[in-house]
Design a protein around this motif. Structure first.
Motif, mmCIF file in Angstrom:
data_model
loop_
_atom_site.group_PDB
_atom_site.id
_atom_site.type_symbol
_atom_site.label_atom_id
_atom_site.label_comp_id
_atom_site.label_asym_id
_atom_site.label_seq_id
_atom_site.Cartn_x
_atom_site.Cartn_y
_atom_site.Cartn_z
ATOM 1 N N LYS A 127 0.398 -1.782 0.128
ATOM 2 C CA LYS A 127 0.259 -0.075 -0.348
ATOM 3 C C LYS A 127 1.037 1.261 -0.051
ATOM 4 O O LYS A 127 2.137 1.291 0.418
ATOM 5 N N HIS A 183 1.205 5.938 4.269
ATOM 6 C CA HIS A 183 -0.312 7.087 4.990
ATOM 7 C C HIS A 183 0.143 7.955 4.587
ATOM 8 O O HIS A 183 0.556 8.914 4.284
ATOM 9 N N THR A 239 0.943 3.235 9.965
ATOM 10 C CA THR A 239 1.987 2.440 8.604
ATOM 11 C C THR A 239 1.072 2.698 7.043
ATOM 12 O O THR A 239 0.145 3.439 7.592
ATOM 13 N N ASP A 240 1.731 2.008 6.523
ATOM 14 C CA ASP A 240 1.142 2.178 4.742
ATOM 15 C C ASP A 240 -0.335 2.098 4.620
ATOM 16 O O ASP A 240 -1.899 1.541 5.477
ATOM 17 N N GLY A 241 -0.806 3.092 3.939
ATOM 18 C CA GLY A 241 -2.348 3.122 3.203
ATOM 19 C C GLY A 241 -3.471 3.643 4.213
ATOM 20 O O GLY A 241 -4.480 3.743 3.995
ATOM 21 N N ARG A 283 -5.471 6.963 5.669
ATOM 22 C CA ARG A 283 -5.554 7.944 5.343
ATOM 23 C C ARG A 283 -6.944 9.298 6.396
ATOM 24 O O ARG A 283 -7.452 8.363 6.992
ATOM 25 N N SER A 304 -4.188 0.906 5.910
ATOM 26 C CA SER A 304 -5.209 0.881 4.744
ATOM 27 C C SER A 304 -6.423 0.991 5.883
ATOM 28 O O SER A 304 -7.993 1.108 5.421
ATOM 29 N N ARG A 311 7.661 5.974 -0.685
ATOM 30 C CA ARG A 311 8.476 4.478 -0.475
ATOM 31 C C ARG A 311 8.693 4.064 -1.233
ATOM 32 O O ARG A 311 9.466 3.089 -1.453
ATOM 33 N N TYR A 312 8.482 4.694 -2.474
ATOM 34 C CA TYR A 312 9.558 4.181 -3.865
ATOM 35 C C TYR A 312 10.037 4.668 -4.602
ATOM 36 O O TYR A 312 10.616 5.754 -4.370
ATOM 37 N N TRP A 353 -4.853 4.201 -5.507
ATOM 38 C CA TRP A 353 -6.111 3.557 -5.618
ATOM 39 C C TRP A 353 -6.784 2.792 -6.103
ATOM 40 O O TRP A 353 -7.513 1.869 -6.303
ATOM 41 N N VAL A 401 3.039 10.529 4.815
ATOM 42 C CA VAL A 401 4.620 10.093 5.600
ATOM 43 C C VAL A 401 4.564 8.472 5.645
ATOM 44 O O VAL A 401 3.011 7.926 5.482
ATOM 45 N N ASP A 412 6.489 4.421 6.644
ATOM 46 C CA ASP A 412 6.712 3.902 7.989
ATOM 47 C C ASP A 412 8.314 4.198 7.788
ATOM 48 O O ASP A 412 8.833 4.682 7.702
#
Lengths: 419, 369
Positions: A282, A285, A299-301, A303, A316, B35-36, B264, B292, B294
């Motif tokens: 994902k 965030h 963590t990731d994803g 919102r 998520s 993160r990419y 998404w 943001v 991790d």
């Protein structure tokens, strides 16, 4: 150590009934923890970080999520050519077949797996603790003391000792007695459920235990006393780091909160002892213009357009504008709608908290979902895959379970879906 | 999903420099969106289209790219058949520098060992989330020899910009490079598809004519010899042609529509997994309109920014309109505005750094301020 000297076996088959609806569809080790982990990530990562590369994962209760999660072991570097992670469910044999009857029986049924790898030592782990531990150091002590079995112990406060399996030791930490939940404890050394056995010794004990029809086939209750009775050398290995059992709703909630309140204790940022996990794939965030996040782990994803205070959010999670989330543990994909106000809630996979829902210990009284057996400290637990009606009010210590029969009027669940 | 194509990504671009950001690495290895790396998008697009054989063509500064790509496992490209192939300059000890065609020879070998019908060739200066099924279908339907993907951003793409003119059937009749006055609003996205055997022919011909450089637009320019069709992409496509464009593209991620389109609504974008801890917001932190990742520890104030993995922002520090890459450390009492900090750089206490939104300050990899 050579990688083939040691095989680790993680007992991951238990239901974890005290976690209520959280373990209705998944085994306890597969329950998400600490924003980006599952409970089993801790023993798995400890194995890899300790240099153990052959890890059997014994699954039985609701194995689908756990098996999918562990998969080929890749996230933990356990996809090796001649080693790795192996899911070991109970299986049909010619002659007598059975489910895993107890912890010792589960290992007994897989003695061929261990024999095939021909290790000198076997590490037995449980899949329901949050801790970081170097099993290699424990093995070193096992070898140095010439032990047949070594049991990791943790000093618990004396008043709590009656809740644990207690090991009574001599001055040199050799064990002379095991007592399960003693009313008058002679020691405060609690067994952590982490054992190292010399395989030949354990193998013999498992076969003898299996032949005993009165045995409960349990490591603590049967195997350890049998070895002590047989004059084997058993030692306690003292562990002083962070160690938490997450077997109950309140301990699961508290341990999640420890990540926020005492981040140094478990020290997840330590890059020399990473806790690995399967990545959800994902994007990073996002905290929106109207969002606010205080004292929380994300963590990731995720919102966030509402207010999040002192909470642990898995991947998520969506918190809409005007929603308020405090002291909560929100598992992957949870949605908190506009105007909802929730405190001390553990919300399982994907559940949607409707608009203006109020839930938490500040709401007094009891409702049809009140469940003091599973919930305490005002914590409310929501099952996975629920859509909670708008505007409902839910007092603390409730367990929102779609199997509870309530009148239409009292029902807070608008619909359910599969996650 | 189809599996009748292979992919070829040109990992660097001699026409594009992002200053300090491309100092230590190829363009495609520049970190983006928290993160990419830029290449993650094109690699994921290919994998999400069912492509199982991807070549990544590099010519120098490829260490960080290779660290990132590894075996290709993060993109499910660690395969026995096909998978990820990094194609560094093809150096043959006997003919090195004889005619400078090492690059082309390397590609030719890779193309010849595959068995797919089509090849997708892509540059590395565009970030988008798509699959190539529709493009291939349009290519087949048009009966073209080569199809190029474009969008209508011609007036805002900056150099290098390839404007294409089409006839009424959608076939390319002209292409202009950085024109003073654009004759159309159609601008190439640097992604083409064509038959693999045709690409082999084109490259062989180029080699025998002594051409050493392989470029997508040199093939689009062949519209007089072959039929070149233009396929429009209507979704979000962020061009990264210079530092300003990089900064603008990063800031555009704060727009919900852009994020929805990139992350998404389509297939997932894969990247190398770092196993960082969750990000902690501690004490008096305050964060708004910010991405943001991790592993961060946030004590300070952040607004309108993109924060990569493992970043620390200390107390009494304000970060506004910034891009903080992996493992950046910002000490206490700092004020940063319109700044891009590359990986591992750190800012000592009390520093004030303010750039302009059109010209952000760029701090190079590992630098200390």
């Amino acid at each position: 150590m050579s990688k083939t000297d040691v095989v680790a076996m993680i007992l991951a088959g238990g239901q974890g009934a005290r976690l209520g609806v959280l373990t209705k569809k998944v085994a306890k080790p597969a329950v998400p923890f600490g924003s980006r982990y599952r409970i089993i990530d801790f023993p798995l990562s400890n194995c890899v970080n300790s240099g153990i590369e052959i890890v059997g994962v014994l699954s039985q209760y609701q194995p689908l999520a756990l098996n999918t999660y562990v998969g080929n072991g890749h996230p933990w570097d356990l996809d090796r050519n001649n080693a790795g992670a192996y899911i070991l469910p109970p299986y049909q044999k010619s002659g007598k077949s059975d489910w895993y009857k107890g912890t010792a029986n589960a290992i007994y049924q897989n003695k061929d797996f261990i024999d095939d790898n021909n290790p000198k030592y076997v590490v037995i782990l449980s899949g329901d603790h949050i801790y970081k531990m170097d099993y290699a150091d424990m093995l070193k002590s096992h070898i140095e003391r010439g032990a047949d079995a070594t049991v990791a112990v943790y000093e618990v406060p004396w008043e709590e000792a009656p809740r644990f399996g207690i090991l009574n030791t001599n001055e040199d930490d050799s064990i002379y007695e095991f007592e399960e939940k003693p009313k008058q404890p002679k020691s405060n050394l609690a067994s952590m459920g982490v054992y190292i056995f010399t395989w030949d010794v354990l193998r013999e004990a498992l076969i003898a235990d299996e032949a005993d029809e009165n045995s409960e086939n349990d490591f603590g209750k049967n195997i350890i006393p049998m070895l002590l009775g047989g004059g084997k050398k058993l030692f306690a290995y003292r562990f002083a780091g962070y160690w938490k059992d997450v077997g109950t709703i309140s301990s699961l909630w508290e341990t999640n909160m420890d990540i926020l309140d005492k981040p140094e204790d478990i020290n997840l940022v330590d890059r020399s002892w990473k806790i690995f996990s399967r990545n959800p794939v994902k994007p990073s965030h996002f905290i929106g213009k109207d969002g606010s996040v205080k004292d929380s782990a994300l963590t990731d994803g995720c919102r966030i357009h509402g207010e999040v205070v002192h909470s642990v959010l898995s991947e998520s999670v969506i918190v809409e504008k005007g929603a308020f989330v405090k002291d909560c543990v929100l598992l992957p994909g949870v949605v908190v709608k506009e105007g909802a106000h929730i405190e001390r809630c553990i919300v399982d996979f994907g559940t949607v908290i409707g608009k203006n829902v109020k839930a938490g210990p500040t709401i007094e009284g009891e409702g049809p979902y009140t469940n003091h057996k599973i919930c305490s400290q005002g914590i409310t637990v929501f099952e996975r895959g629920l859509v909670i009606k708008d505007d409902v009010v839910i007092p603390g210590n409730s367990m929102i379970d779609s199997d509870v029969e309530v009148s239409d009027e009292d029902n807070v669940i608008a619909s359910t879906f599969r996650v | 999903m189809f599996n009748n194509a292979m992919g070829l990504i040109l990992a660097d671009n001699k026409k594009i420099s992002l200053g300090e950001l491309t100092g230590p690495r190829a363009l495609s290895a520049v970190p983006f969106a928290g993160r990419y790396r830029i290449i993650d998008f094109m690699l994921s697009n290919m994998v999400n289209s069912g492509i199982k054989n991807v070549g990544v063509l590099t010519y120098n500064k490829y260490k960080s790219l290779m660290d990132h790509l590894g075996t290709g496992a993060a993109w499910s490209l660690d395969r026995k058949n096909d998978g990820l192939h990094i194609l560094p300059p093809y150096v043959n000890s006997e003919v090195t520098n004889v005619n400078g065609d090492e690059e082309l020879a390397g590609i030719l070998d890779f193309l010849k060992t595959s068995r797919t019908t089509y090849v997708i060739v892509a540059n590395s200066n565009v970030v988008l989330n798509t699959t190539f099924d529709d493009m291939i279908a349009a290519h087949e339907k048009s009966g073209a020899d080569l199809t190029v993907m474009y969008n209508r951003d011609a007036n805002k793409c900056g150099s290098p910009c390839y404007i294409i003119d089409c006839d009424e059937n959608g076939f390319v009749k002209d292409m202009l490079y950085n024109p003073q006055k654009a004759s159309s609003n159609k601008s190439s996205l640097g992604i083409i598809c064509l038959r693999r055997d045709m690409l082999v022919d084109i490259i062989s011909k180029q080699m025998s004519h002594g051409t050493s450089h392989f470029g997508i637009h040199s093939m689009v320019k062949m519209f007089d010899e072959i039929k070149v069709y233009a396929y429009e992409y209507a979704g979000t496509a962020l061009r990264i042609n210079n530092v300003q464009a990089y900064f603008k593209a990063s800031m555009s991620l704060l727009d919900e529509n852009v994020r929805d389109d990139l992350f998404w609504s389509g297939e997932p974008i894969y990247t190398k997994v770092k196993d960082e801890a969750p990000t902690l917001y501690i004490d008096g932190s305050s964060v708004n309109n910010t991405i943001v990742s991790d592993g961060c520890r946030i004590y300070g104030q952040i607004e309108n920014s993109v924060i990569f993995r493992g970043v620390t922002v200390s107390k009494n520090t304000t970060i506004k309109n910034c891009v903080l890459m992996q493992d950046v450390h910002i000490s206490e009492n700092c004020h940063l505005e319109n700044v891009i900090l590359d990986k591992n750089s750190f800012v000592r206490p009390g520093v004030r750094l303010v750039g302009h939104s059109d010209y952000p300050v760029v701090i190079g990899k590992g630098a200390g301020i």
